[in-house]
Enzyme design. Structure first.
Site, short mmCIF file in Angstrom:
data_model
loop_
_atom_site.label_atom_id
_atom_site.label_comp_id
_atom_site.label_asym_id
_atom_site.label_seq_id
_atom_site.Cartn_x
_atom_site.Cartn_y
_atom_site.Cartn_z
N GLU A 231 0.82 -1.21 0.00
CA GLU A 231 0.00 0.00 0.00
C GLU A 231 0.85 1.26 0.00
O GLU A 231 0.62 2.18 0.79
CB GLU A 231 -0.97 -0.01 1.19
N ASP A 306 -8.54 -9.19 4.02
CA ASP A 306 -8.33 -8.04 4.89
C ASP A 306 -9.38 -7.95 5.99
O ASP A 306 -10.25 -7.08 5.92
CB ASP A 306 -8.32 -6.76 4.06
N GLU A 334 -12.70 -2.47 12.07
CA GLU A 334 -12.71 -1.73 10.80
C GLU A 334 -13.85 -2.16 9.89
O GLU A 334 -14.55 -1.33 9.33
CB GLU A 334 -11.36 -1.94 10.09
O1 GCW Z 1 -7.05 -3.12 6.44
C1 GCW Z 1 -6.24 -2.28 5.69
C2 GCW Z 1 -6.60 -0.97 6.25
C3 GCW Z 1 -5.45 0.01 6.30
C4 GCW Z 1 -4.28 -0.69 6.97
C5 GCW Z 1 -3.89 -1.89 6.12
C6 GCW Z 1 -2.77 -2.70 6.76
C7 GCW Z 1 -2.62 0.24 8.42
O2 GCW Z 1 -7.68 -0.45 5.53
O3 GCW Z 1 -5.87 1.11 7.02
O4 GCW Z 1 -3.18 0.18 7.15
O5 GCW Z 1 -4.97 -2.75 5.99
O6 GCW Z 1 -3.08 -3.64 7.46
O7 GCW Z 1 -1.60 -2.39 6.54
#
Ligand code: GCW
Length: 602
Positions: A231, A306, A334
């Site tokens: 990311e 995720d 989340e």
């Molecule tokens: O779940 C996603 C989230 C991001 C997070 C990323 C990760 C910290 O939306 O906010 O960043 O994963 O786990 O690195």
């Protein structure tokens, strides 16, 4: 009103072998946790050096015996919740990950601002920090990563190291080691070197010196957590190097001090762009299996995508046979209604352990849900997830029911049976309800863009990677719905060990809870209930909504037994949860019906 207490004065000092200094506090600021202080007065504490070499304890009557001071502390908390007998920590590493930014904001935090960073003059509240540490210690959590994995390089400057030291000095008393997330490009980003190439000698020396500096300030510093080439974060790929090159360079810097590197496998869109996202971690890390130093641990999320309300386990746990691994669970919600929905997560984590044996793991990390909100976690019941994480990290064979029962007994201690059993049932059903009203039958990632709160099954943004768009995940059309990951699709099923590989690969044997995760299924497909897929989907959305309505009924019945403030706050949140569940149902059924009805009545 129920008296709510915080136990004060539990330092790990020889002093407490002889003396109790517990003081019951009315939590005037509402900073309530499960901690209570109705400790028996006649406790005897004994050190026994013949006990196994860990922080376990033995409790017999009011006598707590342990090999270490920490064992005595853990044992006293255990006595407080009514335990007897001997108990030892299953995982050595029981670590919270705080995604706290240095400006005090928290990525995916729903309980206010950071308790570590961003206060005026950058001074944390020592009392709050001690409560936090006590709460962690009471469930055996023994490590904490103080900053976001999307790490600011500034954390490694002298000014921040001094702050980390001050925090570590408070947490150490409760057996909690501090760790830091580090930005892989730090030497370059801080303007001290022209490169962050892990094979460059200057870079290696920089990290060694940084490790020396850290350990000089914090002799028991735990180590680094790293999100690399994920990311948009920098990493070894930027220099044509592998994950092993990157992780090992940091591991070598920490090794003389006994530190570890927790290297995350949450990657997609870098090396294997275009491949099914849930397969990319294995594709990227398998070539490095066996190449990591022994103080490197690969840290992977429980599922391959995720932190969805339900995912199959991540097959990287099967594949990396010669690499130490730890699991990352998300305590902060989340994708599970954030600070508003009552969702008890222990059943989800137990489900994960039923596929990935805890014995395959050397540790466990939980993305924390703690902030400076007066109730700590945004929702009173979200505390139960912090509690459950710690309890499972200590003993993954505890059942979700045992944990919920313990937590309720300590947190809502004036609820009599059978009302207590209703509260228990509410907690235990809450995760499945969330799956039903959000994403039943293996649907996944159909959340609103970016903030991930609420449904957006039609989500598509041409400017963003396809893996961020709900339409990529559900693939609905008039022929059916779901992502074909079988051998006739992306082949993600092949990353699993048997029997799951075959089981997931065939529509007829794939468990219904993962149906649309692994298969594109006709709307008219008969599910186990005899209903068609489309009918079953509608049934499950409705069931989820009905469950939340029932949670509200249960909560109404509990009113006489809960103090007014907490009862009211939870009640308000349940109203939001019901509205949200109804929205999920309406939006998703409305959207999918466009495809389903075309298929049913061509
Ligand atoms: O779940 C996603 C989230 C991001 C997070 C990323 C990760 C910290 O939306 O906010 O960043 O994963 O786990 O690195």
């Amino acid at each position: 009103m129920t008296p709510l207490y915080i136990w004060r004065g539990w330092g790990v000092s020889l002093l407490f072998l002889f003396m109790w200094t517990g003081i019951g506090l009315h939590a005037e600021d509402g900073s309530r946790l499960w901690l209570r202080c109705d400790m028996p007065k006649d406790i005897t504490l004994k050190i026994d050096s013949t006990m196994p070499d860990d922080d376990g304890y033995r409790i017999s009557g009011h006598t707590v015996t342990a090999r270490t001071q920490m064992g005595l502390l853990y044992g006293r908390y255990a006595l407080l919740r009514g335990e007897q007998g001997e108990s030892h920590p299953f995982f050595k590493l029981r670590i919270l990950n705080h995604w706290d930014n240095l400006d005090g904001s928290i990525e995916r935090g729903y309980a206010g601002q950071s308790i570590f960073w961003g206060m005026e003059n950058d001074r944390f509240d020592p009392a709050r920090l001690r409560y936090y540490a006590q709460a962690c210690a009471s469930v055996g959590i023994n490590g904490t990563v103080l900053n976001n994995v999307n790490a600011s390089p500034a954390i490694l400057t002298r000014a921040y190291i001094n702050k980390v030291k001050a925090i570590a000095d408070v947490l150490r008393t409760y057996g909690i080691r501090v760790y830091l997330s580090v930005n892989f490009a730090s030497p370059k980003a801080l303007g001290q070197l022209p490169t962050a190439d892990p094979l460059d000698k200057r870079v290696q020396r920089w990290w060694k010196r940084k490790a020396d500096e850290l350990y000089k300030a914090i002799p028991d510093f735990g180590g680094f957590l790293v999100k690399a080439n994920s990311e948009g974060q920098p990493g070894p790929f930027d220099y044509g190097r592998s994950h092993a090159d990157g992780a090992n360079m940091l591991a070598d810097a920490l090794r003389p001090h006994g530190g570890i590197v927790m290297w995350r496998s949450f990657v997609y869109g870098a090396r294997h762009k275009g491949e099914d996202r849930v397969m990319q971690a294995v594709s990227e890390f398998l070539p490095c299996d066996g190449q990591f130093r022994d103080n490197v641990i690969l840290q992977s999320k429980n599922g391959p995508l995720d932190f969805q309300p339900r995912e199959p386990y991540a097959p990287i746990f099967d594949q990396m046979k010669d690499t130490k691994q730890m699991a990352e669970l998300q305590i902060t919600q989340e994708y599970l209604g954030q600070g508003n929905h009552l969702v008890f997560l222990a059943p989800m984590w137990k489900e994960f352990f039923s596929y990935v044996s805890p014995s395959r793991l050397v540790g466990i990390a939980g993305v924390a849900n703690v902030g400076d909100d007066s109730n700590w976690c945004g929702h009173h019941f979200a505390q139960a997830n912090w509690y459950a994480f710690g309890r499972l990290a200590w003993n993954p064979s505890l059942t979700a029911r045992q944990i919920a029962d313990e937590w309720l007994n300590q947190t809502f201690d004036s609820i009599p049976a059978p009302a207590h059993d209703n509260a228990l049932s509410l907690m235990l059903r809450s995760r499945e309800a969330c799956v039903d009203y959000m994403m039943p039958l293996g649907l996944h990632h159909i959340f609103k863009f970016d903030h991930h709160y609420g449904p957006e099954p039609d989500g598509f943004k041409a400017d963003y990677p396809l893996e961020w768009c709900p339409v990529y995940y559900h693939q609905a059309d008039s022929a059916g719905v779901g992502f074909n990951r079988s051998t006739s699709g992306t082949g993600a099923t092949q990353q699993y060990r048997e029997p799951y590989r075959s089981q997931y690969d065939h529509l007829g044997t794939c468990p219904e809870r993962y149906l649309l995760w692994f298969h594109h299924v006709p709307w008219t497909y008969r599910t186990l209930s005899g209903r068609t897929l489309w009918e079953e989907m509608q049934h499950r959305y409705q069931r989820g909504v009905d469950e939340v309505a029932d949670f509200q009924r249960i909560w109404q019945q509990l009113k006489p037994y809960v103090d007014e403030q907490r009862w009211h706050e939870v009640e308000q949140k349940l109203q939001v949860q019901l509205r949200d569940a109804q929205e999920w149902q309406q939006v998703c059924i409305g959207y999918f019906s466009k495809f389903a009805q075309r298929s049913v009545e061509p």
